[in-house]
Design an enzyme around this catalytic site. Structure first.
Site, short mmCIF file in Angstrom:
data_model
loop_
_atom_site.label_atom_id
_atom_site.label_comp_id
_atom_site.label_asym_id
_atom_site.label_seq_id
_atom_site.Cartn_x
_atom_site.Cartn_y
_atom_site.Cartn_z
CG HIS A 11 -34.22 -53.60 33.81
ND1 HIS A 11 -35.40 -52.97 34.11
CD2 HIS A 11 -33.60 -52.83 32.90
CE1 HIS A 11 -35.49 -51.85 33.40
NE2 HIS A 11 -34.40 -51.74 32.66
CD GLU A 38 -30.37 -51.32 31.94
OE1 GLU A 38 -30.57 -50.30 31.30
OE2 GLU A 38 -30.84 -51.49 33.10
CG ASP A 40 -30.73 -46.84 33.63
OD1 ASP A 40 -30.86 -47.14 32.44
OD2 ASP A 40 -31.40 -47.37 34.55
CG HIS A 53 -34.50 -44.98 34.85
ND1 HIS A 53 -35.66 -44.25 34.67
CD2 HIS A 53 -34.44 -45.84 33.81
CE1 HIS A 53 -36.26 -44.64 33.56
NE2 HIS A 53 -35.54 -45.61 33.02
CD GLU A 113 -30.72 -47.02 29.12
OE1 GLU A 113 -31.26 -47.94 29.76
OE2 GLU A 113 -31.32 -46.02 28.68
#
Ligand code: G3P
Ligand code: MG
Length: 252
Positions: A11, A38, A40, A53, A113
């Site tokens: 993550h 993952e 952002d 993020h 994301e």
């Protein structure tokens, strides 16, 4: 869809072991054997994707201000590492392009994301989808989708813009709690998977999502016992902050 992607992702690049969403985080993930992450993406004031993020500074980047009101050339000079530890001082906010290129060079698979700053859903979805498609054009044309990043977002508007800009780059609806009309939303967005908070998932819902033909991915699973439970429910993959406890081969 059958899950063609890795099953355990780090993550925000390196979980809780490195400053999130930095190249240092990717290096940390690699050191633990992770080749799947993952992260952002948000747009700067001048419309350039950066790996962040939070829309506001203060937590991972010192000072006041916001990503959407700061030019990319200024964002990349910000220190996104020292909040985590002195040894990471000077670790920059990465540009989307350099971050993706680093992942490509290390054969790291990506769940990207799309994280629009408030009010920038369409632009962010479109930008990320177009850039991703351009960087993976050979894989997209060859239909080698296991090598192409999977886009996800809590913003259905961003996903709609991504669908319109690059329909052949796969998308996933990202929900904290899966809403009652998830089928309609996933169908409208031509999504291949549902991503959701494992805390709100039930075995019945997991079964329904998979029976409907969607991949099922959970965030953020940090307890190995919980990871076993949701895998038993049929969850295809998940991301973790505890890359030290839950390794890349955990679900094999
Ligand atoms: O994409 C899964 C997860 O990262 C969603 O929540 O807040 O960590 O971006 P957040
Ligand atoms: Mg995220």
């Amino acid at each position: 869809m059958p899950w063609i992607y890795p099953r355990v992702l780090a993550h925000r690049g390196g979980g809780k072991l490195a400053p999130e969403n930095t190249i240092a985080a990717l290096r940390c993930g690699l050191a633990y054997g992770f080749r799947a992450v993952e992260f952002d993406v948000m747009l700067s004031k001048d419309g350039v994707g950066v790996i962040m993020h939070d829309p506001e500074f203060g937590r991972t980047v010192a000072g006041q201000g916001s990503v959407a009101r700061t030019a990319a050339s200024d964002l990349v000079r910000k220190d996104a590492g020292s909040w985590f530890g002195a040894e990471f001082t000077g670790e920059p906010v990465p540009l989307f392009t350099e971050f993706v290129d680093y992942c490509r060079s290390q054969r790291i698979w990506m769940n990207i994301e799309i994280k629009p700053a408030p009010g920038f859903d369409d632009e962010t979805g479109r930008w990320v989808a177009q850039k991703t498609r351009a960087r993976f054009i050979e894989e997209v044309r060859a239909g080698d989708l296991a090598a192409v990043p999977l886009l996800s977002s809590f913003s259905m508007a961003a996903l709609a813009a991504a669908r319109d800009a690059a329909p052949d780059v796969p998308r996933a609806c990202l929900f904290d709690t899966v809403p009652a009309d998830w089928r309609e939303q996933a169908q409208a967005l031509q999504a291949v998977a549902i991503h959701t908070n494992h805390k709100h998932l039930t075995p019945e819902l997991a079964r329904d999502i998979r029976q409907a033909g969607y991949g099922l991915f959970c965030y953020t699973v940090n307890d190995p016992e919980r990871a076993r439970t949701i895998l038993d429910w049929g969850v295809d993959g998940f991301c973790t902050d505890r890359i030290d406890l839950i390794g890349p081969g955990f679900a094999d």
